[in-house]
Design an enzyme around this catalytic site. Structure first.
Site, PDB file in Angstrom:
ATOM      1  N   TYR A  76      -9.167  -1.674 -11.387  1.00  0.00           N
ATOM      2  CA  TYR A  76      -8.695  -0.228 -12.400  1.00  0.00           C
ATOM      3  C   TYR A  76      -7.626  -0.671 -13.320  1.00  0.00           C
ATOM      4  CZ  TYR A  76      -6.760   4.310 -13.250  1.00  0.00           C
ATOM      5  OH  TYR A  76      -6.107   5.278 -13.848  1.00  0.00           O
TER       6      TYR A  76
ATOM      7  N   SER B   8     -14.650  -8.306  -5.202  1.00  0.00           N
ATOM      8  CA  SER B   8     -14.951  -7.596  -3.769  1.00  0.00           C
ATOM      9  C   SER B   8     -14.699  -5.968  -3.874  1.00  0.00           C
ATOM     10  CB  SER B   8     -13.995  -8.250  -2.973  1.00  0.00           C
ATOM     11  OG  SER B   8     -12.673  -8.112  -3.067  1.00  0.00           O
TER      12      SER B   8
ATOM     13  N   ALA C 241      -4.655  -8.908  -7.974  1.00  0.00           N
ATOM     14  CA  ALA C 241      -5.338  -8.922  -7.043  1.00  0.00           C
ATOM     15  C   ALA C 241      -4.839  -8.450  -5.548  1.00  0.00           C
ATOM     16  CB  ALA C 241      -5.817 -10.447  -6.714  1.00  0.00           C
TER      17      ALA C 241
ATOM     18  N   TYR D 126       0.581  -1.968   4.049  1.00  0.00           N
ATOM     19  CA  TYR D 126       0.364  -2.327   2.770  1.00  0.00           C
ATOM     20  C   TYR D 126       1.842  -2.590   2.117  1.00  0.00           C
ATOM     21  CZ  TYR D 126      -0.277  -0.995  -2.197  1.00  0.00           C
ATOM     22  OH  TYR D 126      -0.516  -0.841  -3.681  1.00  0.00           O
TER      23      TYR D 126
ATOM     24  N   ARG E 146       0.152  15.401   7.244  1.00  0.00           N
ATOM     25  CA  ARG E 146      -0.216  14.058   7.705  1.00  0.00           C
ATOM     26  C   ARG E 146       1.088  13.123   8.058  1.00  0.00           C
ATOM     27  NH1 ARG E 146      -4.302  12.225   2.751  1.00  0.00           N
ATOM     28  NH2 ARG E 146      -2.217  12.696   1.841  1.00  0.00           N
TER      29      ARG E 146
END
Length: 329
Positions: A11, A34, A72, A139, A277
């Site tokens: 994106y 991927s 990436a 992450y 959350r």
């Protein structure tokens, strides 16, 4: 300039690649597809399909690469929690391989796609670049580790590095937009509801200390974000690693986003109330004053309505199946 764009079929990478081509740069996209799409690589850029470890050094040597823009990465927070090994290997391992390929080939500039997730729960809002780095998930931790590696490579090998820490990116540009197999971002998920691909959107928590009780986030148009990358490329300084936040500096609540999506699309968007959350801060808004002062960057599309309208135009032109993930606002 001869530029390598890793992850340039995704994106944000594809929009940056398109703007690089428009600016007259020689662009090669390296992407294993991927999660990216070959048809997102802009005309005028060359696609090399494959991984960084296997192909980056050869591509740099062949192109005579002068700079790298590195997109990436794996980027789904829940997946990083479930499979942190994939993120440490795929994000940090591949980035270290990229930096080594740059050293071998004598490539002196890199602009890195980082994230506001490195800050975790902020102490102050808007968040400045000198806020504590304490990511709350694997992450964000991998992106912080890559930032640290860039600092060391700048010191040891004299490269000029810039990390751009994004907040929430949305919108579309030149026919390029979000096409994730697993969608986790609020605006495209709300637009899927408007298109009839989902029944409703969940709102996680309505009792936050914000004006309407829902989480507030900073949204930036992908075209504005891409323009910052081109400016950063020109401002890489040998031996220095610089960090810039990128955002509008204005927050929009979950309810505001949903209401603007209703107005833009003309469709009802049913909402399901859900509990909070774990790990969701009430407010995440960027201070982008450093980018404005040092890069000369100013968001030219700051309005939420324009961001949503551009995303809606893209999604209606590129219909696809609904993805089953819930949004991370």
């Amino acid at each position: 300039m001869r530029v390598l764009v890793t992850g340039g079929a995704g994106y944000i990478g594809s929009v940056v690649a398109a703007q690089l081509v428009e600016a007259g740069h020689d662009v090669v996209v390296l992407d294993d597809l991927s999660t990216g799409h070959a048809d997102a690589v802009p005309a005028g850029a060359r696609l090399v399909e494959g991984g960084i470890r296997e192909h980056a050094q050869a591509v740099m040597a062949e192109q005579g690469t002068e700079a790298v823009l590195h997109f990436a990465a794996r980027s789904v927070v829940p997946e990083s929690v479930a499979h942190p090994d994939r993120y440490w290997d795929g994000n940090v391992g591949c980035s270290l391989a990229l930096l080594e390929a740059m050293r071998v080939c004598g490539v002196g500039r890199i602009v890195f796609s980082s994230t506001a997730a490195v800050y975790g729960e902020p102490e102050t809002v808007p968040i400045p670049e000198d806020a504590p780095v304490r990511p709350g998930n694997p992450y964000g931790a991998t992106k912080a580790a890559i930032d640290a590696a860039l600092t060391e490579h700048a010191r040891m090998h004299g490269i000029g590095a810039v990390s751009l820490r994004y907040f929430n990116v949305a919108g579309a540009y030149a026919g390029l937009g979000e096409r994730h197999t697993t969608e986790t971002h609020l605006i495209p998920i709300v637009l899927q509801v408007a298109r009839g691909l989902r029944e409703s959107v969940s709102v996680y928590g309505a009792d936050y200390p914000t004006p309407d009780g829902t989480c507030v986030r900073d949204y930036i148009h992908v075209a504005d974000l891409a323009e910052a990358h081109l400016l950063a490329l020109e401002h890489c300084r040998p031996g220095a690693h610089r960090v810039f936040n990128l955002g509008n500096g204005t927050g929009f609540s979950v309810r505001e986003v949903i209401e603007v999506c209703r107005e833009v699309t003309g469709h009802p968007v049913p909402v399901v109330a859900a509990g909070r959350r774990a790990g969701d801060p009430a407010t995440l808004v960027a201070s982008s004053e450093r980018a404005r002062a040092e890069l000369g960057w100013v968001p030219r599309r700051p309005g939420l309505r324009e961001i949503v309208a551009d995303a809606w135009a893209f999604h209606t032109a590129h219909p696809g199946p609904a993805a089953g993930a819930e949004p991370r606002a």
